[in-house]
Write a protein that holds these residues in place. Sequence first.
Motif, short mmCIF file in Angstrom:
data_model
loop_
_atom_site.label_atom_id
_atom_site.label_comp_id
_atom_site.label_asym_id
_atom_site.label_seq_id
_atom_site.Cartn_x
_atom_site.Cartn_y
_atom_site.Cartn_z
N THR A 228 13.91 8.68 -7.67
CA THR A 228 12.58 8.25 -7.21
C THR A 228 12.69 7.53 -5.88
OG1 THR A 228 11.80 8.06 -9.50
CG2 THR A 228 10.56 6.88 -7.82
N ARG A 229 13.70 6.67 -5.76
CA ARG A 229 13.92 5.98 -4.49
C ARG A 229 14.23 6.98 -3.38
NH1 ARG A 229 18.32 3.18 -5.52
NH2 ARG A 229 17.39 1.13 -5.93
N THR A 232 11.10 8.87 -2.27
CA THR A 232 10.22 7.95 -1.55
C THR A 232 10.75 7.69 -0.14
OG1 THR A 232 9.56 6.88 -3.62
CG2 THR A 232 9.23 5.62 -1.59
N HIS A 236 8.94 8.78 3.49
CA HIS A 236 8.65 7.83 4.57
C HIS A 236 9.27 8.29 5.89
CE1 HIS A 236 7.96 4.40 1.45
NE2 HIS A 236 6.93 5.21 1.57
N VAL A 242 3.52 8.11 -0.50
CA VAL A 242 3.72 8.70 -1.81
C VAL A 242 2.89 7.94 -2.84
CG1 VAL A 242 6.05 9.50 -1.30
CG2 VAL A 242 5.73 7.22 -2.31
N VAL A 244 3.55 7.20 -6.59
CA VAL A 244 4.51 7.28 -7.69
C VAL A 244 3.75 7.31 -9.01
CG1 VAL A 244 6.56 6.21 -8.68
CG2 VAL A 244 6.09 5.94 -6.26
N ALA A 282 10.86 2.18 -6.84
CA ALA A 282 10.00 2.79 -5.83
C ALA A 282 9.19 1.75 -5.08
CB ALA A 282 9.07 3.81 -6.49
N ALA A 287 6.91 2.13 -1.76
CA ALA A 287 5.88 3.07 -2.21
C ALA A 287 4.49 2.47 -1.99
CB ALA A 287 6.07 3.42 -3.68
#
Length: 409
Positions: A228-229, A232, A236, A242, A244, A282, A287
């Motif tokens: 997820t990181r 994201t 960027h 995004v 999440v 995130a 995020a």
Amino acid sequence: MSPAPPDDPFVRRRVRRPPGEELAARRRRAALLGVVGLILLIVLLRAVACGGDDEKAAKAPPQTPAERIAGSLSSTQLVGQTVIAPFRNAAPGEIPPAIRSAIRAGRIGGVILFAENASTLSTVRTLTAKLQRITRPGALNGVPLLVMTDQEGGTVRRVTDAAPRASAAVQGRGGIGVVQKAGRDSALALCSAGVTVNLAPVADIGTGVLSAAGRTYAADAPTAARATRAFTTGAHEGGIAVAVKHFPGLGRAAADTDATRVRIPTSVDTLRTQDALPFRTAIQSGAELVMLSSAIYSDLSPAPAVLSPPVISGELRGRLGFRGVTISDDLEAGAFAAASSPAQVARAASQAGVDLLLYARTTDAALAASRALTSDLRDGRLQLRTLRAAVARSIALRTRLAGTCRATR
């Protein structure tokens, strides 16, 4: 020196009064002094209060440009900036009159695109340019619309010639570098076509229906958090935002909230220590949006998460410290089939703390919600200060994305 004669007019002689008159005179003097003292005290307190107000005003931070815009909007325009509308069954690249009119009146703040609107980058680019050229009222005319779509990869990919083609499950198996590249490549493609928000990544963990559809990166929290990181961070780098999803975690759901009501009996401890980890990661990675789940988490609240202040204010904003924009999942989904009207669901979501109300099926439902919430605001059923804060967050994001996305083109 001889004493003055008794009738000398320049000599004040003390005349003794009867005891009763003397006591009354003393009481009158005391009362007068009391009144004077009270007046002085009131004047002093007012001066201190005014000074305190002045001091507070001096210490209060100046309004941001987004706050000033939000403060200038009418009730209709203010509520409208919280509504994201779809336009289904429209010819590719065309804007239906209802959407055009709603944008001109300030009744919606953004749109969500589907493959039927624009399945290729060139068509999306033409459509978003038309959308952004529509004149909006007052201060909104300088604020870009939010344009969003679902570009997760795999079966959930609205723009067919944009990355990522692989599903989240396949990306996750490929490693962090693959996931970050998917986030970056999709962002660059969407940004080039005028889309500013990708409704991804899916941060959910578990082995439920989302996993079966290949929409999750992993079943365990640490792996999902790293992926997820990575997505994201990649997004960027490509200049877009995004969203999440689906907080506080939909990966354990045995059914689809798009189709039916879903209850997830996971304990609060498990939700906080495992399911929340990818969302926390995130958020720490910047995020901008978090999408709320439409499922019910019995140990947190009897209401669906998207309609629950304990979930939004307590868990997301309080425990995780999220300060960005909250967005609902589709408020016309099967999870809300028992609701009496779209307005009822919109009202509950807005009061619970959702900044953006997303409608993914009909324009009519989105506009009905906009009208109902405008009436609520005028009648005092919605808090003006809270709504202005939500709109200011959204406007700040929209303005910033106009710059970051343009910089990558």
